[in-house]
Design a protein around this motif. Sequence first.
Motif, short mmCIF file in Angstrom:
data_model
loop_
_atom_site.label_atom_id
_atom_site.label_comp_id
_atom_site.label_asym_id
_atom_site.label_seq_id
_atom_site.Cartn_x
_atom_site.Cartn_y
_atom_site.Cartn_z
N LEU B 40 -19.64 78.35 78.12
CA LEU B 40 -19.48 77.89 76.74
C LEU B 40 -18.04 78.14 76.26
N TRP B 41 -17.50 79.28 76.64
CA TRP B 41 -16.16 79.65 76.19
C TRP B 41 -15.08 78.77 76.84
N LEU B 42 -15.39 78.27 78.04
CA LEU B 42 -14.39 77.47 78.75
C LEU B 42 -14.42 75.99 78.33
N VAL B 43 -15.58 75.55 77.81
CA VAL B 43 -15.75 74.12 77.55
C VAL B 43 -14.67 73.53 76.62
N PRO B 44 -14.35 74.17 75.48
CA PRO B 44 -13.36 73.53 74.61
C PRO B 44 -12.02 73.29 75.30
N THR B 45 -11.56 74.27 76.07
CA THR B 45 -10.27 74.10 76.75
C THR B 45 -10.36 73.01 77.80
N LEU B 46 -11.46 73.03 78.57
CA LEU B 46 -11.68 71.97 79.55
C LEU B 46 -11.70 70.61 78.86
N GLY B 47 -12.39 70.56 77.71
CA GLY B 47 -12.48 69.31 76.95
C GLY B 47 -11.10 68.83 76.52
N LEU B 48 -10.26 69.75 76.06
CA LEU B 48 -8.90 69.36 75.66
C LEU B 48 -8.15 68.78 76.85
N PHE B 49 -8.27 69.48 78.01
CA PHE B 49 -7.53 69.00 79.18
C PHE B 49 -8.00 67.62 79.61
#
Lengths: 446, 295
Positions: B40-49
């Motif tokens: 869950l914590w990684l998803v936003p950054t992955l989404g941005l990339f």
Amino acid sequence: MGSGQSVVGEPPVQEAPPAAMPGAWRRHALAAGFLAPAAVFLGVWVIYPTLRTVIRSFFDADGDEFVGLDNYAELFTSDVLLTAIKNNAIWIAVVPALVTAIGLIFAVLTERVSWSVAFKTAVFMPMAVSAFAAGITWRIVYVKNPDQGAVNAGIKVVKDTFDPGGVLAAARPSTDDLRQAGGGIELERPVQPGDVVPLGLTAISTDDVPEGAEQAVRPEPLQGGITGVVWRDFKPGGGEPGRVETEELGLPRVKVELRDAGGDRVAQVESETDGTFAFEDVDPGDYRLAIGQETFARPFGGVSWLGPDLITPAVIIAYIWIWAGFAMVVIAAGLASISREVLEAARTDGGTEWQVFRRVTVPLLAPVLTVVFITMLINVLKVFDIVIAVAPGAVQDDANVLALAMWRTAFAGTSDFGVGSAIAVFIFLLVIPVLLLNIRRFRREI
Amino acid sequence: MATVDTAAPAPRMGESPASRVLRWVGKAPVHLILIFVGVLWLVPTLGLFLTSTLGAEDFQDEGWWQIFSEPSKLTFENYESVFDNEDITSALVTTVLISIGGTLLPIAVAAFAGYAFAWLDFPGRDWLFILVVALLVVPLQMALIPIFDLYNRVGLFDTVLGLVLFHTAFGLPFAIFLLRNFFIGIPKDLMEAARIDGASELRIFLRVVLPLGLPAIASLAIFQFLWTWNDLLVALTFGRDTQPITVAIFSQLRAFSTTIDLIAPATFVSLAIPLVVFFAFQRYFVQGLLAGSVK
């Protein structure tokens, strides 16, 4: 360090009264030299402006006229600024406690797994990133359209699993004997067993016709039953409303209800791919036919996270995403310094895991938890970047917080330095208790 | 004592494989929760990339997860246009200049002051240090308006130097606090020995204290670097054409959905450098955090 309760710690080099010796002056000059650059920076950029801002807050926008407390009165009467104060109060009430609690939970849980470093890295990573970049990251997450925004896409998946949206959101009846009622469509005249009932609907675009629809068919009457057809009563180039014609499609999976005279549902069926439906073995009597409202329920269009109502919770979630890692790492360090023996002893004495956590771990961690809480309190009073990044311009009044209000008042548009200074002083006043606490704690340490 | 032994938890050494498996299964909920939260914590950054690799039209169709079904949509064309965009590249240069200046200058100033507070004797030393501790929490909002006026008068408005000086001043309380606390832990004997050998204070500072203080200085450098690199507020207030990357992106925000193919990759570039620094020097970062979590 440590033992002394007086502010004056023992000097590292013991000496006689300093001024008496010629060397003392040289020492003091040396110290002054070492401190001078820092003194200039702190004096010019921190101390002087702080005093200046306090004075400035009693003058009008241009700084020409003394206005007493008018700027502070503005702070508590202007709608925009009151919203900022109210929002900041929410931030203060929610964020420090929540971040500390989440940090504590994560720290305790990670102690039990061997791959805690991977977890800590993932959660701590946002700390390195600018609050502004994190804000933009979350703005993408929060996009309203469930096809684009990840949060709404997730909600849509869950919602569609338990409660699929209606097939026909915009449909209307095609004939006068049908009327829209309670979100659904109802046949005005009563029906009896043996009737065949056409339920024509229009205003359905080609894209909205449910998948698998076939040419509509008017079914045969059924002995002791009620049959009918739900179809798209629209023929390109014209046609007769209420008649099932060629090129008109049946509407599958529409939920048709049979209601008794009192309006209570007695049966429900779904239409076939050609739009036909049938209620079998119906007792004689008068009934009413209706298409339930769930057929016309609009598909999930997304929660408006970036709208005026939810913007503050939305920004707070993004903010917690950033700071939970900080709380976790600091608390985990505190946890590591608790002696294993104390915990083992508590367990040996028959304490359950929860009791040990509640009665031993948390009290021993209290100083660390306090540090995290206070740090977050100060941070929350100064929160700026993430609000300006997540909240679109149109809702920044609704998302407003003190630091943002200060900047917008002084530098964006109005450039009212008087009220801007008053907001800054207000933030400073809120920080002062923490400042005194820090000093007290530190005086004990020296 | 034998009874106490039986009550004590079973020693892990002699554990049978079966009970080890049981213990692992008993922990399964913890593992699952942590995996879920971690992802869950990684998803936003992955989404941005992933968003940063999509064309603006593709983003209008569907979110970044369309890349999982159509991996061919992942391209780096957006990054090419970001690095061709002169506003962005010059903003990156400005960011680098501000960050280097805003890191080195406060460390140099704070090292001298920290040494004086730790090892030199002068009247009012402790009170002055308490003043520094007090300044730790002064919100920089208190300085924005007077410094804005000052910079306009002396010509520091809209200059890299003006931004560096401001970052230096507001970085100092923390820097002095951190370094003084570290320096004071250096063994007194070392200092005494150097003094007896006739070394001057400056020499002791340069040859003994600074080398020993390197871990603290490293922590501080990372903090100060991230703080200046990530700044938006200061640059927004004291600059107009002197734009670091955060301000350059900020000025694009008005047309968020149509410029997403510029905003997303530029944001990812702006966050890549801090991430590299973070992963390379994680240890110092955490140490600094623990040493100074009063800020």
